[in-house]
Enzyme design. Structure first.
Site, mmCIF file in Angstrom:
data_model
loop_
_atom_site.group_PDB
_atom_site.id
_atom_site.type_symbol
_atom_site.label_atom_id
_atom_site.label_comp_id
_atom_site.label_asym_id
_atom_site.label_seq_id
_atom_site.Cartn_x
_atom_site.Cartn_y
_atom_site.Cartn_z
ATOM 1 N N HIS A 1 -7.369 0.811 -6.323
ATOM 2 C CA HIS A 1 -7.511 -0.074 -5.155
ATOM 3 C C HIS A 1 -8.141 -1.385 -5.648
ATOM 4 O O HIS A 1 -9.278 -1.721 -5.308
ATOM 5 C CB HIS A 1 -8.402 0.603 -4.111
ATOM 6 C CG HIS A 1 -8.351 -0.036 -2.746
ATOM 7 N ND1 HIS A 1 -7.508 -1.093 -2.435
ATOM 8 C CD2 HIS A 1 -9.048 0.239 -1.610
ATOM 9 C CE1 HIS A 1 -7.696 -1.435 -1.165
ATOM 10 N NE2 HIS A 1 -8.617 -0.647 -0.643
ATOM 11 N N ASP B 1 -17.429 6.374 -1.276
ATOM 12 C CA ASP B 1 -16.133 6.298 -0.600
ATOM 13 C C ASP B 1 -15.945 7.630 0.107
ATOM 14 O O ASP B 1 -16.625 8.619 -0.201
ATOM 15 C CB ASP B 1 -15.033 6.063 -1.661
ATOM 16 C CG ASP B 1 -13.635 5.940 -1.062
ATOM 17 O OD1 ASP B 1 -13.514 5.620 0.141
ATOM 18 O OD2 ASP B 1 -12.662 6.149 -1.813
ATOM 19 N N ARG C 1 0.873 -1.182 0.000
ATOM 20 C CA ARG C 1 0.000 0.000 0.000
ATOM 21 C C ARG C 1 0.900 1.219 0.000
ATOM 22 O O ARG C 1 1.677 1.427 0.943
ATOM 23 C CB ARG C 1 -0.898 0.007 1.238
ATOM 24 C CG ARG C 1 -1.569 1.364 1.472
ATOM 25 C CD ARG C 1 -2.682 1.288 2.473
ATOM 26 N NE ARG C 1 -3.801 0.547 1.915
ATOM 27 C CZ ARG C 1 -4.979 0.402 2.525
ATOM 28 N NH1 ARG C 1 -5.180 0.953 3.711
ATOM 29 N NH2 ARG C 1 -5.952 -0.271 1.960
ATOM 30 N N CYS D 1 -16.232 0.865 0.883
ATOM 31 C CA CYS D 1 -14.975 0.160 1.184
ATOM 32 C C CYS D 1 -14.540 0.362 2.635
ATOM 33 O O CYS D 1 -13.740 -0.413 3.150
ATOM 34 C CB CYS D 1 -13.883 0.604 0.222
ATOM 35 S SG CYS D 1 -13.478 2.348 0.315
ATOM 36 N N ARG E 1 -12.848 -9.191 1.620
ATOM 37 C CA ARG E 1 -11.453 -8.874 1.308
ATOM 38 C C ARG E 1 -10.594 -10.122 1.510
ATOM 39 O O ARG E 1 -9.731 -10.433 0.696
ATOM 40 C CB ARG E 1 -10.940 -7.743 2.219
ATOM 41 C CG ARG E 1 -11.595 -6.378 2.019
ATOM 42 C CD ARG E 1 -11.189 -5.735 0.716
ATOM 43 N NE ARG E 1 -9.745 -5.595 0.576
ATOM 44 C CZ ARG E 1 -9.007 -4.614 1.123
ATOM 45 N NH1 ARG E 1 -9.580 -3.661 1.827
ATOM 46 N NH2 ARG E 1 -7.704 -4.573 0.917
ATOM 47 N N GLN F 1 -9.848 -4.205 -3.393
ATOM 48 C CA GLN F 1 -11.159 -3.840 -2.857
ATOM 49 C C GLN F 1 -12.263 -4.139 -3.878
ATOM 50 O O GLN F 1 -13.339 -4.617 -3.518
ATOM 51 C CB GLN F 1 -11.179 -2.355 -2.485
ATOM 52 C CG GLN F 1 -12.508 -1.896 -1.909
ATOM 53 C CD GLN F 1 -12.789 -2.477 -0.538
ATOM 54 O OE1 GLN F 1 -11.971 -2.355 0.359
ATOM 55 N NE2 GLN F 1 -13.938 -3.112 -0.358
HETATM 56 N N1 NVA Z 1 -10.139 6.451 -1.329
HETATM 57 C C1 NVA Z 1 -9.784 5.962 -0.008
HETATM 58 C C2 NVA Z 1 -9.976 4.485 0.085
HETATM 59 C C3 NVA Z 1 -9.757 3.917 1.466
HETATM 60 C C4 NVA Z 1 -9.810 2.421 1.535
HETATM 61 C C5 NVA Z 1 -8.352 6.342 0.292
HETATM 62 O O1 NVA Z 1 -7.503 6.263 -0.585
HETATM 63 O O2 NVA Z 1 -8.091 6.727 1.425
#
Ligand code: NVA
Length: 311
Positions: free
Chosen positions: A128, A224, A101, A267, A295, A131
């Site tokens: 992502h 989101d 990440r 998410c 997940r 997800q």
């Molecule tokens: N768009 C959000 C997703 C979190 C899982 C982020 O990047 O923080």
């Protein structure tokens, strides 16, 4: 050839179907595949905060017979203390796979170039994809199939979730609609790629300024946070009363315009009262807890596919 999963379309449509099918199998028989028996180590590296991703990858790797090694990317200072290429050359020979990440997509692409083992995107600024596999699995479980269904994402159309929904849902043969203000349009190249995939798979990918139009008759409504990780200094503008996202909040009224049996997904983490109201996320149409659990199952199937192939 070492396979990576850096963005949703690193899987073909057929491979995505296979991974989702394998996820269903692994959910029913959690210890039926053991490609990491040894245990072999999978390095799971975080440059940004995490809860679900850390827990689900740790569980997935353990259940596949391996050892999840969680690495604090901020302690390692990847790209600052030493180059990404050098980190890849250290982690690669000691890992069966690397899950990362991080910030820019260029960083994970560089890791994949030098690692020599599968590299999995556990969220970047642009995508992502893990997800979206979990979300597709959740919709599949609740609706029985994906092809031809409509998924409407409302909120920040320029973020990682919007981009991954565009590619991932297009691959699944779905109609994906992004409801977002003109100021936060998806990346043009990603939208074009989604439209190209959708044309091949019998779906569509469209962007709508009108949230109600985006959601009309949809089988799944998703949103989101308006403040993605790394955007914390913009929090006031993005969550304030004048935020461009206010008309895209998932309220009971907006939800009422979707199909009567529409699912609600998020998410997480969720900010009740901003991108979604409590009545929706805590209401009967919400499947967010299934989605969070999925997940684990989706990532197990993905790792199994990358390590063992289609058989
Ligand atoms: N768009 C959000 C997703 C979190 C899982 C982020 O990047 O923080």
């Amino acid at each position: 050839m070492t396979r990576h999963f850096l963005r949703d379309d690193d899987l073909t449509a057929e491979e995505q179907t296979l991974v989702l099918q394998r996820a269903l199998e692994l959910k029913a028989a959690p210890f039926s595949r053991r490609p990491l028996e040894g245990p072999r180590t999978v390095s799971v590296v975080f440059d940004k905060p995490t809860l679900r991703t850390q827990v689900s990858f740790a569980g997935a790797i353990s259940q596949l017979g391996g050892l999840p090694l969680v690495v604090d990317g901020n302690l390692a200072q990847i790209g600052t203390r030493e180059s990404i290429a050098d980190v890849a050359r250290v982690l690669g020979p000691q890992s069966a796979a690397i899950v990362w990440r991080t910030h820019g997509q260029d960083r994970i692409e560089e890791m994949a170039r030098y690692a020599g083992v599968p590299v999995v995107n556990a969220l970047t600024d642009e995508f992502h994809p893990c997800q979206i596999l979990a979300d597709l699995l959740t919709v599949l479980e609740h609706k029985g199939s994906l092809k031809g269904l409509t998924l409407a994402y409302v909120g920040d159309g320029a973020n990682n979730m919007a981009h991954s929904y565009l590619l991932g849902c297009a691959l699944a043969g779905m109609h994906v609609r992004i409801g977002t203000p003109p100021s936060h349009q998806p990346d043009a190249a990603i939208l074009a790629r989604a439209q190209e995939i959708a044309a091949e798979q019998g779906g569509s990918a469209t962007v709508h300024a009108d949230a109600a139009q985006a959601v009309a008759g949809a089988d799944a409504v998703v949103t989101d946070t308006w403040v993605s990780m790394g955007m914390e200094e913009q929090k006031g503008d993005r969550q304030g009363a004048d935020s461009p996202f206010v008309p895209y909040a998932v309220t009971e009224e907006l939800m009422a315009g979707a199909d009567a049996d529409a699912l609600f997904l998020h998410c997480l983490p969720a900010y009740r009262g901003f991108e979604v109201v409590s009545a929706v996320i805590d209401g009967p149409q919400s499947v967010v807890w299934d989605e969070a659990e999925n997940r684990l199952h989706a990532q197990k199937a993905l790792l199994s596919f990358l390590l063992e192939g289609p058989a």
